[in-house]
Design an enzyme around this catalytic site. Structure first.
Site, PDB file in Angstrom:
ATOM      1  N   MET A 288      -8.573 -16.532  10.115  1.00  0.00           N
ATOM      2  CA  MET A 288     -10.089 -15.748   9.427  1.00  0.00           C
ATOM      3  C   MET A 288     -11.599 -16.100   9.579  1.00  0.00           C
ATOM      4  SD  MET A 288      -8.423 -14.886   5.418  1.00  0.00           S
ATOM      5  CE  MET A 288      -7.430 -16.202   5.508  1.00  0.00           C
TER       6      MET A 288
ATOM      7  N   LYS B 116      -6.042  -5.115   2.604  1.00  0.00           N
ATOM      8  CA  LYS B 116      -6.884  -6.667   2.433  1.00  0.00           C
ATOM      9  C   LYS B 116      -7.309  -6.973   3.430  1.00  0.00           C
ATOM     10  CE  LYS B 116      -5.635  -8.830  -1.655  1.00  0.00           C
ATOM     11  NZ  LYS B 116      -6.262  -9.425  -1.697  1.00  0.00           N
TER      12      LYS B 116
ATOM     13  N   ASP C 227       0.301  -3.941   3.971  1.00  0.00           N
ATOM     14  CA  ASP C 227      -1.492  -4.176   4.357  1.00  0.00           C
ATOM     15  C   ASP C 227      -1.931  -3.633   5.841  1.00  0.00           C
ATOM     16  OD1 ASP C 227      -1.347  -6.220   2.726  1.00  0.00           O
ATOM     17  OD2 ASP C 227      -1.405  -8.201   3.911  1.00  0.00           O
TER      18      ASP C 227
HETATM   19  N1  SAH Z   1      -0.052 -13.869   6.870  1.00  0.00           N
HETATM   20  C1  SAH Z   1      -0.975 -13.622   8.147  1.00  0.00           C
HETATM   21  C2  SAH Z   1      -2.335 -14.580   8.022  1.00  0.00           C
HETATM   22  C3  SAH Z   1      -3.267 -13.453   7.075  1.00  0.00           C
HETATM   23  S1  SAH Z   1      -4.529 -14.038   6.663  1.00  0.00           S
HETATM   24  C4  SAH Z   1      -0.301 -15.157   8.838  1.00  0.00           C
HETATM   25  O1  SAH Z   1       0.669 -15.259   8.902  1.00  0.00           O
HETATM   26  O2  SAH Z   1      -0.287 -14.926  10.296  1.00  0.00           O
HETATM   27  C5  SAH Z   1      -5.584 -12.851   8.287  1.00  0.00           C
HETATM   28  C6  SAH Z   1      -6.009 -13.871   9.509  1.00  0.00           C
HETATM   29  O3  SAH Z   1      -4.942 -14.152   9.927  1.00  0.00           O
HETATM   30  C7  SAH Z   1      -7.255 -12.845  10.540  1.00  0.00           C
HETATM   31  O4  SAH Z   1      -8.505 -13.531   9.372  1.00  0.00           O
HETATM   32  C8  SAH Z   1      -6.540 -13.847  11.835  1.00  0.00           C
HETATM   33  O5  SAH Z   1      -7.480 -14.928  11.572  1.00  0.00           O
HETATM   34  C9  SAH Z   1      -5.434 -14.419  11.743  1.00  0.00           C
HETATM   35  N2  SAH Z   1      -4.642 -12.913  12.227  1.00  0.00           N
HETATM   36  C10 SAH Z   1      -3.442 -12.238  11.513  1.00  0.00           C
HETATM   37  N3  SAH Z   1      -3.316 -11.387  12.842  1.00  0.00           N
HETATM   38  C11 SAH Z   1      -4.118 -11.565  13.848  1.00  0.00           C
HETATM   39  C12 SAH Z   1      -3.893 -11.236  15.304  1.00  0.00           C
HETATM   40  N4  SAH Z   1      -2.429 -10.034  15.450  1.00  0.00           N
HETATM   41  N5  SAH Z   1      -3.993 -11.648  16.143  1.00  0.00           N
HETATM   42  C13 SAH Z   1      -5.825 -13.052  16.194  1.00  0.00           C
HETATM   43  N6  SAH Z   1      -4.917 -13.111  14.284  1.00  0.00           N
HETATM   44  C14 SAH Z   1      -4.716 -13.258  13.719  1.00  0.00           C
END
Ligand code: SAH
Length: 481
Positions: free
Chosen positions: A386, A273, A251
């Protein structure tokens, strides 16, 4: 340069071995020697409680008192592990006279054998020695190997041991046998063992044994959580799989630092994505994954955070299962855990929050009308994925459904990455502050009393950005520490 040491693996099973000394170091040595099945005699005036217990149980024999050369009479090996240099020297000297190998703890000069640093996976052992030249280097190497070598090597070695007579009988030609092992180790068997499927692994091995030249027709897929960005937060298993991958489908959220750890010649394909901007359709991603797996490739599907937390991991596994492709899942550190840790926000706290909810304000997964009241209950922490685009609406809904407007709320942008920013405010003031600082994705919203801890417990990157008290109509509420 002195000659390097000659490596040996000694069969001590049932053989008498003497340990001189009864302290913590002697206990450590005794433990290792017991694992090798040695018949241990331990000579010392006094023993640690554990050693005394072992002696009591008859697992080792205690020779009481000061060292006597006669203790060496029928042993194969001796270890001197006392705090007294003169005793250790006397042991080494007496052993030399009798042509018995002696190891003196922390004294390479007095030792005729050294006990190496080692990495062990079942019957498989890697022993490392610098011949006394640079023990730190040997230790460093051991640590590296320890993280690189998968635990499944142990059960794999045991399986091969069990089937060895059969393999040798069926493939008497050494070159053919070597090819068989190459195919075996690059194929699905190690992955099946990692997945705890010993029976499947045995079947696959026997099947290969029937047709050794045939490469397994199908590859497999590992769904790996890459964590939030900081490469140090990748799991060891994730790292090992990245080192084995032929193809990596990742991703956009996966950081370059993590991708840099992958096998150099792996084919890396971005299947971006993102909530905003163009993204590849899930069906296209599934098709790519299937295509490579069906071509016999080892595929790593690498996802930001954890694959099962707003990562569509479930849908991808369903596609793989439907086509009977083997897979494994490696968890990753999800954004909520990473952002909490890196912003100094404990997600639960005995004084403020005894539950944590992971949710998203985005799209089909967003809260329904009847869930709002539930989400607005105090005493819980909300970790909202998100959440940037819908922040104002989300905060307003919570307040409308009864959560206090002064409830602490924080946004963590690029959590765990060098550019991390934390915006710390309250439910009613956060949306404006986020707009003011142009917070963008990826960012995680944390709502609940625990969020206020970011102000005092932050440790990573810049201090949290807070509302300017002068901008507030009402005075800035006092924060709980
Ligand atoms: N599978 C991922 C989430 C994917 S959805 C997980 O477990 O973290 C994508 C959302 O994850 C983003 O919009 C944000 O809200 C959050 N996110 C992912 N990486 C991040 C980061 N390094 N810092 C802050 N938020 C993050």
């Amino acid at each position: 340069m002195p000659a390097p040491l000659f490596p040996l693996f000694a069969d001590l099973h049932g053989r008498p071995v003497l340990v001189v000394g009864g302290g913590a170091v002697a206990e450590r040595k005794t433990r290792a020697l017991r694992e090798a099945g040695a018949e241990i005699r331990i000579g010392a005036p006094a023993l640690t409680p554990t050693l005394a217990e072992w002696a009591e149980l008859g697992l080792i024999t205690h020779l009481e008192g000061e060292f006597q050369p006669a203790w060496l009479d029928d042993v194969w090996l001796v270890t001197a592990a006392t705090d007294h240099a003169d005793v250790n020297a006397a042991v080494a000297d007496a052993a030399n006279r009798r042509r018995i190998f002696a190891n003196v703890v922390d004294d390479a000069a007095l030792s005729s054998v050294q006990i190496p640093a080692r990495v062990q996976r079942g019957p498989l052992q890697v022993a490392i020695s610098s011949s006394g030249a640079a023990p730190m280097l040997a230790r460093h190497l051991r640590e590296r190997l320890e993280s690189e070598l998968d635990e499944s090597l142990g059960p794999l070695a045991l399986l091969l041991q069990r089937l060895r007579p059969r393999i040798t009988a069926q493939l008497p030609d050494i070159a053919t046998r070597r090819r068989f092992f190459d195919t075996l180790l690059q194929g699905n068997v190690p992955g099946l063992i990692r997945a705890g499927r010993l029976y499947g692994a045995t079947r696959q091995l026997l099947c290969l044994l029937g047709a050794p030249r045939q490469r397994p027709k199908r590859g497999r897929v590992a769904l790996v959580g890459a964590g939030p960005g900081d490469a140090g937060l990748l799991t060891l298993r994730g790292l090992r799989l990245l080192n084995q991958a032929d193809v990596i489908l990742h991703d956009r959220l996966v950081s370059p630092e993590v991708l840099a750890l992958a096998r150099r010649d792996a084919e890396c394909i971005e299947v971006g994505k993102q909530a905003d901007g163009p993204s590849m359709r899930q069906s296209t991603i599934n098709a790519l994954m299937l295509e490579h797996a069906l071509a016999g490739k080892t595929v790593v599907r690498l996802k930001g955070g954890d694959a099962f937390v707003f990562g569509r991991g479930g849908e991808e596994l369903q596609a793989l299962r439907a086509h009977d492709i083997d897979y494994e899942v490696v968890p990753g550190i999800t954004a909520a855990l990473a952002c909490g840790a890196y912003a100094g926000i404990p997600l639960t706290h005995r004084d403020h929050a005894n539950s944590l909810r992971l949710l998203t304000a985005h799209g089909a997964n967003g809260p329904s009308e009847h869930e709002w009241a539930d989400l607005a209950r105090p005493g819980q922490t909300l970790a909202v994925y998100m959440g940037v685009a819908g922040l104002a609406n989300f905060a307003q809904q919570l307040i409308t459904h009864g959560r206090a407007a002064a409830t602490p709320a924080a946004l963590i942008e690029n959590g765990s990455r060098p550019e991390q920013r934390v915006i710390s405010a309250t439910l009613d003031t956060l949306p404006a502050l986020a707009r003011q600082h142009a917070v963008a994705s990826p960012a995680l919203l944390v709502v609940g009393d625990v969020a206020a801890h970011a102000d005092t417990l932050h440790w990573f990157g810049a201090a949290p950005l807070r509302p300017d008290p002068a901008d507030e109509k009402k005075p800035w509420p006092a924060r709980a520490a």
